[in-house]
Design a protein around this motif. Structure first.
Motif, PDB file in Angstrom:
ATOM      1  N   THR A  66       0.816  -1.219   0.000  1.00 32.80           N
ATOM      2  CA  THR A  66       0.000   0.000   0.000  1.00 32.80           C
ATOM      3  C   THR A  66       0.849   1.268   0.000  1.00 32.80           C
ATOM      4  OG1 THR A  66      -0.130  -0.121   2.427  1.00 32.80           O
ATOM      5  CG2 THR A  66      -1.903  -1.160   1.181  1.00 32.80           C
ATOM      6  N   GLU A  67       2.129   1.148   0.342  1.00 32.45           N
ATOM      7  CA  GLU A  67       3.009   2.316   0.363  1.00 32.45           C
ATOM      8  C   GLU A  67       3.605   2.615  -1.014  1.00 32.45           C
ATOM      9  OE1 GLU A  67       5.941   1.486   3.267  1.00 32.45           O
ATOM     10  OE2 GLU A  67       4.547   1.362   4.949  1.00 32.45           O
ATOM     11  N   VAL A  68       3.544   1.644  -1.935  1.00 31.47           N
ATOM     12  CA  VAL A  68       4.142   1.815  -3.264  1.00 31.47           C
ATOM     13  C   VAL A  68       3.178   2.583  -4.159  1.00 31.47           C
ATOM     14  CG1 VAL A  68       5.138   0.642  -5.258  1.00 31.47           C
ATOM     15  CG2 VAL A  68       5.417  -0.340  -2.973  1.00 31.47           C
ATOM     16  N   LEU A  92       6.670   6.284   2.668  1.00 32.67           N
ATOM     17  CA  LEU A  92       6.855   5.550   3.907  1.00 32.67           C
ATOM     18  C   LEU A  92       5.913   6.068   4.977  1.00 32.67           C
ATOM     19  CD1 LEU A  92      10.756   5.310   4.021  1.00 32.67           C
ATOM     20  CD2 LEU A  92       9.131   3.622   3.161  1.00 32.67           C
ATOM     21  N   ARG A  93       5.459   5.168   5.794  1.00 33.71           N
ATOM     22  CA  ARG A  93       4.596   5.547   6.891  1.00 33.71           C
ATOM     23  C   ARG A  93       5.392   6.311   7.950  1.00 33.71           C
ATOM     24  NH1 ARG A  93       1.922  -0.462   7.559  1.00 33.71           N
ATOM     25  NH2 ARG A  93       0.810  -0.513   5.568  1.00 33.71           N
TER      26      ARG A  93
END
Length: 246
Positions: A66-68, A92-93
């Motif tokens: 989900t970060e990509v 990035l979270r």
């Protein structure tokens, strides 16, 4: 396979590609290259002698997918001979660590009078006790000279009440519901047993054994022991003893 491989692939499959897919499926690792719609030249990672293919793949944990935000091949930037440069764009979270809460400082310097500052420093080094909260002094004795009242009936009764129903039984096959259904008679039986263990300072030999059930973690090859965690099931009677000595 659709769980780890998207619909954007180039070239024909071979033995090496099948091994990569098997590895990705076994460990639930999505192949990032195949999840983004791109032109053919942005998907091709290998080119040689007129043959073009997508053999350089980026794998990640599913939680990080989900970060990509993007993945593509940059043409003209050869990292190695005949291979293109595969890059990803990700967000990035927030991984900032929590600040440690510090105890507030005593601002003794704000005391205006010098005598008060000196008095405060002298008194702050030790605990000040008033007449209502005097320090109790005890005589120095030998180790283990304290008086132990043993296990009380009330402690056994409270431990039985805290036991949860519908839980797996240990090797003795005595569920928690049996202790509860016995009522006052069960409390007396348990109290007598717990007092015996307390006085002898030795647990029952039957309690030294337990039942271990392997539970699959949900990730990886089901044939590997490392992908399982063991759940230890002990006797409910022993749980009563543990609750009493906590």
């Amino acid at each position: 396979m659709k769980r780890v491989q998207g619909g954007w692939v180039v070239g024909e499959g071979n033995d090496g590609g099948e091994r990569v897919i098997d590895f990705a499926v076994a460990f639930n690792l999505p192949m990032i290259n195949t999840f983004f719609e791109k032109m053919i030249n942005r998907l091709i990672t290998y080119s040689s002698g007129g043959m073009e293919s997508q053999i350089d793949l980026l794998l990640s944990k599913r939680d990080h997918l989900t970060e990509v935000r993007n993945c593509k091949v940059i043409n003209g930037e050869n990292v190695a001979a005949q291979h293109g440069l595969v890059v990803i764009v990700c967000i990035l979270r927030n991984c900032r660590s929590k600040k440690t809460r510090m105890d507030p400082k005593i601002k003794q310097w704000k005391l205006k009078e010098a005598e008060l500052r000196v008095l405060f420093k002298e008194s702050a080094g030790s605990i000040r006790l008033n007449k209502e909260n005097l320090r109790t002094e005890f005589e120095i004795g030998l180790p283990n000279e304290a008086v132990n009242i043993g296990v009380t009936r009330k402690e056994v009764e409270q431990a039985v009440k805290k036991m949860k129903n519908s839980k797996a039984s240990g090797l003795d096959n005595i569920p928690a519901e049996i202790w509860k259904s016995l009522g006052e008679e069960g409390i007396d039986i348990g109290w007598e047993l717990m007092q015996k263990i307390f006085n002898q300072e030795k647990i029952l030999e039957e309690w030294r054994g337990s039942l271990i059930i392997p539970i699959y973690k949900g990730n990886g090859d089901t044939q590997k022991c490392g992908n399982y965690r063991g759940i230890k099931i002990i006797s409910h009677t022993m749980k009563i003893w543990e609750k009493i000595i906590e």
